[in-house]
Design a protein around this motif. Sequence first.
Motif, PDB file in Angstrom:
ATOM      1  N   ASN A 110      53.359  50.256  39.793  1.00 49.17           N
ATOM      2  CA  ASN A 110      53.757  49.274  40.796  1.00 49.17           C
ATOM      3  C   ASN A 110      54.891  48.336  40.387  1.00 49.17           C
ATOM      4  O   ASN A 110      55.249  47.441  41.146  1.00 49.17           O
ATOM      5  CB  ASN A 110      52.533  48.437  41.208  1.00 49.17           C
ATOM      6  CG  ASN A 110      51.926  47.674  40.038  1.00 49.17           C
ATOM      7  OD1 ASN A 110      52.437  47.687  38.927  1.00 49.17           O
ATOM      8  ND2 ASN A 110      50.814  47.005  40.307  1.00 49.17           N
ATOM      9  N   GLY A 111      55.443  48.489  39.210  1.00 45.14           N
ATOM     10  CA  GLY A 111      56.522  47.613  38.771  1.00 45.14           C
ATOM     11  C   GLY A 111      56.092  46.545  37.783  1.00 45.14           C
ATOM     12  O   GLY A 111      56.935  45.852  37.203  1.00 45.14           O
ATOM     13  N   TYR A 243      57.663  37.182  35.703  1.00 46.75           N
ATOM     14  CA  TYR A 243      56.298  36.718  35.958  1.00 46.75           C
ATOM     15  C   TYR A 243      55.739  37.590  37.078  1.00 46.75           C
ATOM     16  O   TYR A 243      56.345  37.704  38.143  1.00 46.75           O
ATOM     17  CB  TYR A 243      56.286  35.245  36.366  1.00 46.75           C
ATOM     18  CG  TYR A 243      56.954  34.355  35.350  1.00 46.75           C
ATOM     19  CD1 TYR A 243      56.436  34.222  34.069  1.00 46.75           C
ATOM     20  CD2 TYR A 243      58.129  33.665  35.666  1.00 46.75           C
ATOM     21  CE1 TYR A 243      57.062  33.426  33.128  1.00 46.75           C
ATOM     22  CE2 TYR A 243      58.753  32.865  34.734  1.00 46.75           C
ATOM     23  CZ  TYR A 243      58.223  32.747  33.463  1.00 46.75           C
ATOM     24  OH  TYR A 243      58.849  31.963  32.534  1.00 46.75           O
ATOM     25  N   PRO A 244      54.590  38.217  36.868  1.00 52.80           N
ATOM     26  CA  PRO A 244      54.123  39.258  37.793  1.00 52.80           C
ATOM     27  C   PRO A 244      53.560  38.707  39.097  1.00 52.80           C
ATOM     28  O   PRO A 244      53.131  37.547  39.174  1.00 52.80           O
ATOM     29  CB  PRO A 244      53.018  39.943  36.985  1.00 52.80           C
ATOM     30  CG  PRO A 244      52.485  38.846  36.120  1.00 52.80           C
ATOM     31  CD  PRO A 244      53.690  38.031  35.722  1.00 52.80           C
ATOM     32  N   PRO A 245      53.519  39.538  40.145  1.00 55.88           N
ATOM     33  CA  PRO A 245      52.848  39.145  41.387  1.00 55.88           C
ATOM     34  C   PRO A 245      51.333  39.102  41.179  1.00 55.88           C
ATOM     35  O   PRO A 245      50.774  39.952  40.477  1.00 55.88           O
ATOM     36  CB  PRO A 245      53.245  40.258  42.363  1.00 55.88           C
ATOM     37  CG  PRO A 245      53.542  41.439  41.499  1.00 55.88           C
ATOM     38  CD  PRO A 245      54.095  40.887  40.222  1.00 55.88           C
ATOM     39  N   LEU A 246      50.692  38.107  41.766  1.00 56.90           N
ATOM     40  CA  LEU A 246      49.246  37.947  41.597  1.00 56.90           C
ATOM     41  C   LEU A 246      48.455  38.471  42.784  1.00 56.90           C
ATOM     42  O   LEU A 246      47.238  38.593  42.715  1.00 56.90           O
ATOM     43  CB  LEU A 246      48.907  36.474  41.351  1.00 56.90           C
ATOM     44  CG  LEU A 246      49.521  35.874  40.083  1.00 56.90           C
ATOM     45  CD1 LEU A 246      49.075  34.435  39.901  1.00 56.90           C
ATOM     46  CD2 LEU A 246      49.173  36.699  38.846  1.00 56.90           C
ATOM     47  N   TRP A 247      49.131  38.746  43.866  1.00 58.52           N
ATOM     48  CA  TRP A 247      48.503  39.436  45.002  1.00 58.52           C
ATOM     49  C   TRP A 247      49.595  40.147  45.787  1.00 58.52           C
ATOM     50  O   TRP A 247      50.773  40.093  45.434  1.00 58.52           O
ATOM     51  CB  TRP A 247      47.687  38.475  45.871  1.00 58.52           C
ATOM     52  CG  TRP A 247      48.437  37.367  46.538  1.00 58.52           C
ATOM     53  CD1 TRP A 247      49.159  37.430  47.705  1.00 58.52           C
ATOM     54  CD2 TRP A 247      48.537  36.001  46.107  1.00 58.52           C
ATOM     55  NE1 TRP A 247      49.686  36.209  48.018  1.00 58.52           N
ATOM     56  CE2 TRP A 247      49.319  35.302  47.058  1.00 58.52           C
ATOM     57  CE3 TRP A 247      48.034  35.295  45.017  1.00 58.52           C
ATOM     58  CZ2 TRP A 247      49.614  33.948  46.950  1.00 58.52           C
ATOM     59  CZ3 TRP A 247      48.323  33.944  44.906  1.00 58.52           C
ATOM     60  CH2 TRP A 247      49.104  33.280  45.854  1.00 58.52           C
ATOM     61  N   GLY A 248      49.199  40.875  46.818  1.00 50.78           N
ATOM     62  CA  GLY A 248      50.168  41.647  47.580  1.00 50.78           C
ATOM     63  C   GLY A 248      50.268  43.083  47.087  1.00 50.78           C
ATOM     64  O   GLY A 248      49.612  43.478  46.115  1.00 50.78           O
ATOM     65  N   GLU A 249      51.101  43.865  47.736  1.00 49.90           N
ATOM     66  CA  GLU A 249      51.156  45.314  47.501  1.00 49.90           C
ATOM     67  C   GLU A 249      51.637  45.688  46.104  1.00 49.90           C
ATOM     68  O   GLU A 249      51.400  46.813  45.652  1.00 49.90           O
ATOM     69  CB  GLU A 249      52.038  45.977  48.551  1.00 49.90           C
ATOM     70  CG  GLU A 249      53.489  45.542  48.518  1.00 49.90           C
ATOM     71  CD  GLU A 249      54.328  46.241  49.581  1.00 49.90           C
ATOM     72  OE1 GLU A 249      55.559  46.104  49.528  1.00 49.90           O
ATOM     73  OE2 GLU A 249      53.747  46.929  50.439  1.00 49.90           O
ATOM     74  N   ASN A 250      52.304  44.789  45.397  1.00 54.00           N
ATOM     75  CA  ASN A 250      52.809  45.124  44.062  1.00 54.00           C
ATOM     76  C   ASN A 250      51.953  44.562  42.940  1.00 54.00           C
ATOM     77  O   ASN A 250      52.365  44.570  41.773  1.00 54.00           O
ATOM     78  CB  ASN A 250      54.243  44.620  43.913  1.00 54.00           C
ATOM     79  CG  ASN A 250      55.199  45.311  44.864  1.00 54.00           C
ATOM     80  OD1 ASN A 250      55.106  46.516  45.067  1.00 54.00           O
ATOM     81  ND2 ASN A 250      56.100  44.554  45.457  1.00 54.00           N
ATOM     82  N   PRO A 301      46.108  45.625  47.048  1.00 55.54           N
ATOM     83  CA  PRO A 301      45.809  47.046  47.294  1.00 55.54           C
ATOM     84  C   PRO A 301      44.338  47.384  47.057  1.00 55.54           C
ATOM     85  O   PRO A 301      43.665  46.737  46.240  1.00 55.54           O
ATOM     86  CB  PRO A 301      46.715  47.768  46.289  1.00 55.54           C
ATOM     87  CG  PRO A 301      47.804  46.805  45.970  1.00 55.54           C
ATOM     88  CD  PRO A 301      47.169  45.451  46.041  1.00 55.54           C
ATOM     89  N   LYS A 302      43.868  48.392  47.764  1.00 47.00           N
ATOM     90  CA  LYS A 302      42.477  48.848  47.630  1.00 47.00           C
ATOM     91  C   LYS A 302      42.448  50.159  46.846  1.00 47.00           C
ATOM     92  O   LYS A 302      43.427  50.889  46.764  1.00 47.00           O
ATOM     93  CB  LYS A 302      41.857  49.069  49.004  1.00 47.00           C
ATOM     94  CG  LYS A 302      41.903  47.862  49.928  1.00 47.00           C
ATOM     95  CD  LYS A 302      41.052  46.723  49.405  1.00 47.00           C
ATOM     96  CE  LYS A 302      40.943  45.579  50.419  1.00 47.00           C
ATOM     97  NZ  LYS A 302      42.190  44.800  50.564  1.00 47.00           N
TER      98      LYS A 302
END
Length: 349
Positions: A110-111, A243-250, A301-302
């Motif tokens: 996811n990056g 700094y990474p995403p903490l929620w959302g599609e990525n 994501p699930k």
Amino acid sequence: MQSFVKLIALLVALLGLATVLVGVVGFVVFLSYSGIQLPRLANKENAIPQAIAELPVVKALADPTSMWGAPDWSSVDSEPNASDIKYGKELVANTSEYLGPEGKVKAISNGMNCQNCHLQAGTVPLGNNYGAVAATYPKMRARSGTEEDIQKRINDCFERSLNGQPLSRDSKEMIAMAAYINWLGKDVPKGEIPVGSGIYEVPAMDRAADPLKGKLVYDNQCQSCHASDGQGMSKPDGKGYIYPPLWGENSYNHGAGLYRLSRFAGYVKANMPLGATFERPMISDEEAWDVAAYVNSMDRPKKDLSKDWPDISKKPVDHPFGPFADGFSEAQHKFGPFKPIREARSKTN
């Protein structure tokens, strides 16, 4: 003649007064040099002592002298598989560059980078490090109900934390990552878990964690790095995150370890916000629980978890999805309070 006498008398009086003043000054100087404190002439109201605010004492979460530490990196060249170990560290630190959406080897994640969750390439005490992995794997894991090796554990992270696909077990990248993780734990005796490995365990609260209170913590402590929308800060070239995403599609999916409240709370308690360490934590226990509740209440994501926890009695108290072997609700398993669940389990075991 009478005027002359008056003048003489006045001069004598002035001389006497001067003598007295010199005596008084001399006496005061003598007392001062003798260390005797003279009463202050200041007003009583001004003499009231002012209270001095006490600075809060920051207590380390653990004794730093007992902590696991990574082997000296300069010794890697003496290893027969040094090139694999070096490549493995590079993959952990810069996963997205090689295996992200535009990865130069494969596009399977996811990056995010592995070290977004395993700090400084898995070497930070209580920073979700790899210190205990080589000593404790292969091992039975209740989540899968099977014996897992290091390769399976790596692929779990790719499929859950990186919301991607697994690596081939015989791929150059899998061999390198396993080599690096094994090297980090090479000095830990088999079967032992060194102090400071993994994630800090935050003491449980008597109340449920509160996402609304957690949002206040997030706004004050987290959004400067992870952004108000939780999407993190991308690298200038768009390949990976500072700094990474903490929620959302990525971000990580709901099957990741950090989706459990205790794991997220322990991780941020010892390492967040930027500048915090286990020696100088910057948020309280309650703030750690609440911000974990806020972040993990957001969309992400699930993943199909139908094969997880084949023995539901082995589910951790904070596993957020039923069914459960006890009578507590899914909401309480997700946000707590967890003490009643633990107490009930201890009575049945």
